[in-house]
Design a protein around this motif. Structure first.
Motif, short mmCIF file in Angstrom:
data_model
loop_
_atom_site.label_atom_id
_atom_site.label_comp_id
_atom_site.label_asym_id
_atom_site.label_seq_id
_atom_site.Cartn_x
_atom_site.Cartn_y
_atom_site.Cartn_z
N THR A 4 -3.51 -1.29 3.88
CA THR A 4 -3.75 -2.73 3.90
C THR A 4 -3.81 -3.28 5.31
O THR A 4 -3.82 -4.50 5.50
N ASP A 5 -3.82 -2.40 6.29
CA ASP A 5 -4.01 -2.85 7.67
C ASP A 5 -5.45 -3.35 7.82
O ASP A 5 -6.31 -3.05 7.00
N LEU A 6 -5.72 -4.09 8.87
CA LEU A 6 -7.03 -4.69 9.09
C LEU A 6 -7.61 -4.18 10.40
O LEU A 6 -7.05 -3.30 11.05
N ALA A 7 -8.77 -4.71 10.77
CA ALA A 7 -9.42 -4.27 12.01
C ALA A 7 -8.52 -4.55 13.22
O ALA A 7 -7.87 -5.58 13.29
N ARG A 8 -8.50 -3.61 14.14
CA ARG A 8 -7.74 -3.75 15.37
C ARG A 8 -8.66 -4.19 16.50
O ARG A 8 -9.82 -3.77 16.58
N ALA A 9 -8.13 -5.04 17.39
CA ALA A 9 -8.94 -5.64 18.44
C ALA A 9 -9.60 -4.58 19.32
O ALA A 9 -10.78 -4.70 19.69
N GLU A 10 -8.84 -3.54 19.68
CA GLU A 10 -9.41 -2.53 20.57
C GLU A 10 -10.56 -1.79 19.91
O GLU A 10 -11.54 -1.41 20.58
N ALA A 42 0.84 -1.19 0.00
CA ALA A 42 0.00 0.00 0.00
C ALA A 42 0.87 1.24 0.00
O ALA A 42 1.93 1.28 0.65
N TYR A 43 0.43 2.26 -0.76
CA TYR A 43 1.11 3.56 -0.82
C TYR A 43 0.07 4.67 -0.71
O TYR A 43 -1.13 4.45 -0.97
N GLU A 44 0.57 5.85 -0.39
CA GLU A 44 -0.22 7.07 -0.50
C GLU A 44 0.51 8.03 -1.44
O GLU A 44 1.73 8.18 -1.36
N VAL A 45 -0.24 8.66 -2.34
CA VAL A 45 0.32 9.71 -3.19
C VAL A 45 -0.61 10.91 -3.13
O VAL A 45 -1.80 10.79 -2.82
N GLU A 46 -0.06 12.09 -3.44
CA GLU A 46 -0.89 13.29 -3.42
C GLU A 46 -1.91 13.26 -4.56
O GLU A 46 -3.09 13.52 -4.37
N GLU A 83 -0.95 10.73 -11.50
CA GLU A 83 -0.75 11.37 -12.79
C GLU A 83 0.01 10.41 -13.70
O GLU A 83 0.89 9.66 -13.24
N PRO A 84 -0.30 10.42 -15.00
CA PRO A 84 0.42 9.52 -15.91
C PRO A 84 1.84 9.99 -16.16
O PRO A 84 2.16 11.18 -16.07
N VAL A 85 2.71 9.03 -16.47
CA VAL A 85 4.10 9.24 -16.90
C VAL A 85 5.00 9.72 -15.78
O VAL A 85 6.09 9.19 -15.56
N ARG A 86 4.58 10.76 -15.04
CA ARG A 86 5.44 11.34 -14.02
C ARG A 86 5.79 10.33 -12.92
O ARG A 86 4.98 9.48 -12.56
N LYS A 87 6.99 10.43 -12.39
CA LYS A 87 7.40 9.61 -11.26
C LYS A 87 6.76 10.20 -10.00
O LYS A 87 6.97 11.37 -9.67
N LEU A 88 5.97 9.40 -9.30
CA LEU A 88 5.23 9.87 -8.14
C LEU A 88 5.94 9.45 -6.86
O LEU A 88 6.32 8.28 -6.72
N ARG A 89 6.10 10.37 -5.94
CA ARG A 89 6.73 10.07 -4.67
C ARG A 89 5.67 9.58 -3.69
O ARG A 89 4.71 10.29 -3.39
N ALA A 90 5.85 8.38 -3.18
CA ALA A 90 4.85 7.76 -2.32
C ALA A 90 5.25 7.86 -0.85
O ALA A 90 6.42 7.95 -0.51
N ALA A 91 4.24 7.84 0.00
CA ALA A 91 4.45 7.83 1.45
C ALA A 91 3.57 6.74 2.05
O ALA A 91 2.74 6.13 1.36
N GLY A 92 3.76 6.50 3.34
CA GLY A 92 2.92 5.52 4.04
C GLY A 92 3.02 4.12 3.50
O GLY A 92 2.04 3.36 3.50
N GLU A 93 4.20 3.73 3.05
CA GLU A 93 4.36 2.40 2.44
C GLU A 93 4.18 1.30 3.47
O GLU A 93 4.71 1.35 4.58
N ARG A 94 3.40 0.28 3.08
CA ARG A 94 3.17 -0.90 3.94
C ARG A 94 3.34 -2.17 3.11
O ARG A 94 3.00 -2.19 1.92
N HIS A 95 3.83 -3.22 3.76
CA HIS A 95 3.90 -4.55 3.15
C HIS A 95 3.27 -5.52 4.15
O HIS A 95 3.73 -5.63 5.29
N ASP A 96 2.22 -6.21 3.72
CA ASP A 96 1.52 -7.12 4.62
C ASP A 96 1.26 -8.45 3.92
O ASP A 96 1.06 -8.49 2.69
N PRO A 97 1.22 -9.54 4.68
CA PRO A 97 0.78 -10.81 4.10
C PRO A 97 -0.72 -10.75 3.87
O PRO A 97 -1.47 -10.25 4.72
N GLY A 98 -1.16 -11.19 2.70
CA GLY A 98 -2.57 -11.05 2.38
C GLY A 98 -3.17 -12.27 1.73
O GLY A 98 -2.54 -13.31 1.56
N GLY A 99 -4.41 -12.10 1.32
CA GLY A 99 -5.23 -13.22 0.86
C GLY A 99 -6.24 -13.51 1.95
O GLY A 99 -5.97 -13.31 3.14
N GLY A 100 -7.44 -13.95 1.55
CA GLY A 100 -8.55 -14.05 2.49
C GLY A 100 -8.27 -14.74 3.81
O GLY A 100 -8.44 -14.18 4.88
#
Length: 310
Positions: free
Chosen positions: A291-297, A16-20, A23-40
């Protein structure tokens, strides 16, 4: 302590990323990068463990991305039961555009699974030692249409209740064979199953109860996004409204719903009370970004706000 096994036939690494602004072609700088194991099933396990339970993940993975998936599962303290495959595990991407508040999701198709590979996965599943086996996700390429029906038989042979969240031919094949304890289609998935668009509550209830009457599943829960959810059993129908939350991401909302519901059932709560936990977890997931999921609290806080059935 509550314990389940989950089944994920087409797992993924969720990025998962966040961008402002996209836009096509332009290199976009992303923030908030996450890597999670996924699949149902893996998502179900992640939330189940957050709620204090234990989960063993059955899945098929391979290639360099399969190695990375294994490492991510270790980070989330999930017990692994991996069946190796020749193909490479897929990667799926979510991009949140800040300026519009829109979320864009690109989901890869995934590898083709060979008969010997999915057969070995079913054999391992049949040796599970859990009260519930939860299968979630669409069928991977190469799997037969009745794969989830075979998984349900393996679960019964292992003395477990089989819970299913799938769509298309995988869902239809399992319900045609019967013996499913709990099935959780979305409204779109149920509409696809019956071959018509379902809108009115009475029509939705009839379609869900029809599955019960035909012996496809003992319990049917239909999730309806901001309309809430409906539970159909041999005793009738229960309808609960959704909780109003500010949406941040829809990733994993259905899996969070199912995880909280099964956690409640495994803890000895009744089906209607479990449905209230599902409603709370679905809302908690929608309010959680990326890509985070529901938190217990959040689930435990929100369940008090879910209306009791009339």
């Amino acid at each position: 302590m509550n314990s389940i096994d989950t089944l994920t036939v087409n797992p993924t690494i969720d990025i998962a990323y966040e961008v402002e602004r996209l836009e096509p072609v332009r290199k976009l700088r992303a923030a908030g990068e996450r890597h999670d194991p996924g699949g149902g099933g893996i998502n179900v396990a992640r939330v189940f463990v957050r709620m204090g339970g234990n989960a063993r993940c059955h899945y098929m993975a391979g290639g360099p991305t399969g190695v990375a998936l294994d490492a991510l599962l270790d980070q989330h303290q999930l017990v692994k039961a991996c069946t190796p495959i020749a193909g490479s595990t897929r990667i799926s991407t979510t991009v949140f555009e800040r300026v519009s508040g829109r979320e864009y999701r690109v989901v890869a198709q995934g590898p083709e699974i060979e008969p010997g590979e999915w057969g070995a996965c079913l054999d391992r599943l049949g040796r599970a030692r859990a009260d519930y086996i939860v299968a979630s996700g669409s069928l991977a390429r190469g799997l037969p249409d009745d794969f989830y029906a075979r998984a349900a038989r393996a679960a019964r042979d292992a003395g477990a209740r089989f819970v299913l969240d799938s769509s298309g031919v995988g869902l239809a094949g399992a319900l045609a064979a019967g013996g499913v304890y709990l099935v959780k289609p979305s409204l779109d998935e149920l509409s696809g199953l019956v071959g018509e668009e379902l809108r009115e509550d009475a029509v939705i209830a009839e379609a869900a109860q029809g599955i019960v009457r035909r012996g496809g599943a003992e319990h049917v829960v239909v999730t309806m996004a901001d309309r809430g959810a409906m539970l159909a059993t041999a005793d009738g129908v229960v309808r609960l409204p959704a909780l109003p939350v500010t949406p941040a991401s829809t990733v994993g909302a259905g899996d969070s719903f199912l995880a909280a519901m099964v956690h409640a059932l495994a803890g000895g709560r009744g089906m209607t009370k479990a449905l209230r936990f599902g409603i709370a977890a679905g809302a908690a997931a929608v309010a959680t970004p990326g890509t985070d999921l529901a938190r217990a609290e959040d689930i435990r806080r929100l369940v008090a706000e879910v209306s009791a059935p009339a």
